[in-house]
Motif scaffolding. Structure first.
Motif, mmCIF file in Angstrom:
data_model
loop_
_atom_site.group_PDB
_atom_site.id
_atom_site.type_symbol
_atom_site.label_atom_id
_atom_site.label_comp_id
_atom_site.label_asym_id
_atom_site.label_seq_id
_atom_site.Cartn_x
_atom_site.Cartn_y
_atom_site.Cartn_z
ATOM 1 N N ASN A 1 4.497 30.749 -31.828
ATOM 2 C CA ASN A 1 5.808 30.098 -31.876
ATOM 3 C C ASN A 1 6.453 29.989 -30.500
ATOM 4 O OD1 ASN A 1 5.661 29.846 -34.687
ATOM 5 N ND2 ASN A 1 6.417 31.931 -34.961
ATOM 6 N N SER A 2 5.626 29.936 -29.467
ATOM 7 C CA SER A 2 6.162 29.897 -28.114
ATOM 8 C C SER A 2 5.205 29.104 -27.229
ATOM 9 C CB SER A 2 6.311 31.333 -27.594
ATOM 10 O OG SER A 2 6.594 31.337 -26.226
ATOM 11 N N ASP A 3 5.680 28.756 -26.059
ATOM 12 C CA ASP A 3 4.822 28.068 -25.097
ATOM 13 C C ASP A 3 4.275 29.017 -24.039
ATOM 14 O OD1 ASP A 3 5.007 25.611 -26.293
ATOM 15 O OD2 ASP A 3 6.718 24.956 -25.100
ATOM 16 N N SER A 4 4.612 30.308 -24.150
ATOM 17 C CA SER A 4 4.153 31.246 -23.128
ATOM 18 C C SER A 4 2.659 31.517 -23.287
ATOM 19 C CB SER A 4 4.941 32.557 -23.213
ATOM 20 O OG SER A 4 4.620 33.234 -24.401
ATOM 21 N N ILE A 5 1.983 31.562 -22.157
ATOM 22 C CA ILE A 5 0.536 31.788 -22.142
ATOM 23 C C ILE A 5 0.257 33.123 -21.470
ATOM 24 C CG2 ILE A 5 -1.657 30.970 -21.208
ATOM 25 C CD1 ILE A 5 -0.683 28.153 -21.595
ATOM 26 N N SER A 6 -0.584 33.917 -22.123
ATOM 27 C CA SER A 6 -1.011 35.187 -21.546
ATOM 28 C C SER A 6 -2.508 35.120 -21.290
ATOM 29 C CB SER A 6 -0.668 36.347 -22.480
ATOM 30 O OG SER A 6 -1.300 36.186 -23.730
ATOM 31 N N VAL B 1 -12.177 35.394 -18.869
ATOM 32 C CA VAL B 1 -10.727 35.407 -19.075
ATOM 33 C C VAL B 1 -10.428 34.466 -20.228
ATOM 34 C CG1 VAL B 1 -8.485 34.773 -18.097
ATOM 35 C CG2 VAL B 1 -10.143 35.997 -16.695
ATOM 36 N N ILE B 2 -9.600 34.940 -21.144
ATOM 37 C CA ILE B 2 -9.204 34.139 -22.302
ATOM 38 C C ILE B 2 -7.711 33.867 -22.196
ATOM 39 C CG2 ILE B 2 -9.128 34.056 -24.818
ATOM 40 C CD1 ILE B 2 -11.440 36.149 -24.736
ATOM 41 N N ALA B 3 -7.352 32.580 -22.175
ATOM 42 C CA ALA B 3 -5.954 32.176 -22.133
ATOM 43 C C ALA B 3 -5.467 32.041 -23.568
ATOM 44 C CB ALA B 3 -5.791 30.860 -21.380
#
Length: 164
Positions: free
Chosen positions: A139-144, A132-134
């Motif tokens: 330009n955001s703090d959202s992590i997928s 799994v790669i985070a």
């Protein structure tokens, strides 16, 4: 009232689970860009060992790699493999062939100075051929989270020194 408790329990339990935004297999990439893992072992005793994970840069497409989860290990560093920038590499150290500075003594007080191993709960249930790669938006703090399946295993490299 019972329905509210059930709804609350479902909401709390789903917050802890990591959501995969995408899942890929090796068949999703050309042969030259298919993910693979390769174990390495230093030639001299105590020189170390590990597993190197290679994966295509297409997975990161404009995002920053935050962490890579593979075989119950977490690595936060990643590099490009070559000038063509088509593949990325992340190295995971293993305990085999590593020097351990342990105090072995008849006096248990001296042995008590040894550090206890740091055991953390691994956030994903992965097979040995999965990672799994985070990824973080630039330009955001959202992590997928991107899951990579069917990682091929290549034969082990025995080296005179550990990789840099």
């Amino acid at each position: 009232m019972k329905a509210i408790y059930i709804l609350l329990a479902l909401t709390i339990s789903s917050c802890g689970a990591q959501k995969m935004s995408e899942t890929y297999t090796t068949a999703d990439f050309p042969v030259s860009q298919q993910a693979y893992a390769q174990a390495w072992n230093g030639g001299a005793p105590g020189s170390g060992s590990g597993i190197t994970l290679y994966f295509p840069t297409k997975l990161t497409s404009g995002k920053e790699v935050v962490a890579i989860y593979f075989r119950n290990s977490v690595n936060k560093s990643v590099n490009y493999t070559a000038d063509d920038r088509m593949m990325m590499v992340s190295r995971f150290r293993t305990d085999f062939n590593n020097r351990q500075d342990l105090i072995m003594d008849l006096d248990s007080k001296k042995e008590a100075q040894n550090e206890a191993p740091n055991i953390e709960k691994f956030p994903f249930e992965l097979k040995d051929n999965e990672a799994v790669i985070a990824l973080k938006e630039i330009n955001s703090d959202s992590i997928s989270y991107v899951k990579l399946l069917d990682i091929q295993e290549r034969s082990q490299l025995d080296m005179p020194s550990m990789p840099q």
